[in-house]
Scaffold this active site. Sequence first.
Site, PDB file in Angstrom:
ATOM      1  N   PHE A 113      54.254  38.669  23.141  1.00 26.06           N
ATOM      2  CA  PHE A 113      53.411  38.263  22.417  1.00 26.06           C
ATOM      3  C   PHE A 113      52.099  38.943  21.769  1.00 26.06           C
ATOM      4  CE2 PHE A 113      53.612  42.327  25.929  1.00 26.06           C
ATOM      5  CZ  PHE A 113      52.321  42.625  24.910  1.00 26.06           C
ATOM      6  N   ARG A 127      39.728  53.421  32.378  1.00 26.20           N
ATOM      7  CA  ARG A 127      40.524  53.077  32.289  1.00 26.20           C
ATOM      8  C   ARG A 127      40.583  51.775  34.129  1.00 26.20           C
ATOM      9  NH1 ARG A 127      44.525  51.406  28.959  1.00 26.20           N
ATOM     10  NH2 ARG A 127      46.048  50.856  30.894  1.00 26.20           N
ATOM     11  N   ARG A 159      37.863  43.514  34.424  1.00 23.46           N
ATOM     12  CA  ARG A 159      38.286  42.661  34.467  1.00 23.46           C
ATOM     13  C   ARG A 159      38.007  41.322  35.169  1.00 23.46           C
ATOM     14  NH1 ARG A 159      42.904  46.193  31.261  1.00 23.46           N
ATOM     15  NH2 ARG A 159      42.649  45.473  29.293  1.00 23.46           N
ATOM     16  N   HIS A 210      39.852  46.446  25.715  1.00 18.99           N
ATOM     17  CA  HIS A 210      41.142  47.163  25.677  1.00 18.99           C
ATOM     18  C   HIS A 210      40.285  48.406  26.094  1.00 18.99           C
ATOM     19  CE1 HIS A 210      44.416  49.055  23.130  1.00 18.99           C
ATOM     20  NE2 HIS A 210      42.972  50.010  22.317  1.00 18.99           N
TER      21      HIS A 210
END
Length: 137
Positions: free
Chosen positions: A57, A85, A102, A115
């Site tokens: 990727f 996170r 997300r 990120h």
Amino acid sequence: MQRTLSIIKPDAVKKNVVGKIIDRFESNGLRIAAAKKVKLSKCDAKAFYAVHSERPFFNDLVEFMTSGPVVVMVLEGENAVAKNRELMGATNPKEAAAGTIRADFAESIDANAVHGSDSLENAINEINFFFAAREIC
């Protein structure tokens, strides 16, 4: 007090949800110690994601990260790496817990909004990639 790097990716910048994402960080105890909006060059993106250079990727990731501006930030707080996170959620937004960044703002595993550094060691390296010490306060 710990620091970590966060990047709001081109998909989230384009959707104009930067403020909503920043609010998630701030309302969960993370302070913004530095922030700037940048347009990554292909060279910058390849260098930043060099750890993934052999992964299938990689080229798509570089193309995506250079497709528009990003917002890079140094987040500071107790257990900042783990907290960031947790707030981001799983890499694949379909697997991300409800209420995570997300789950709420990402479109796909590629266009996944944010990120975040995955360790304290990587956080230091990633922060140094984008910020001079004098820019962090």
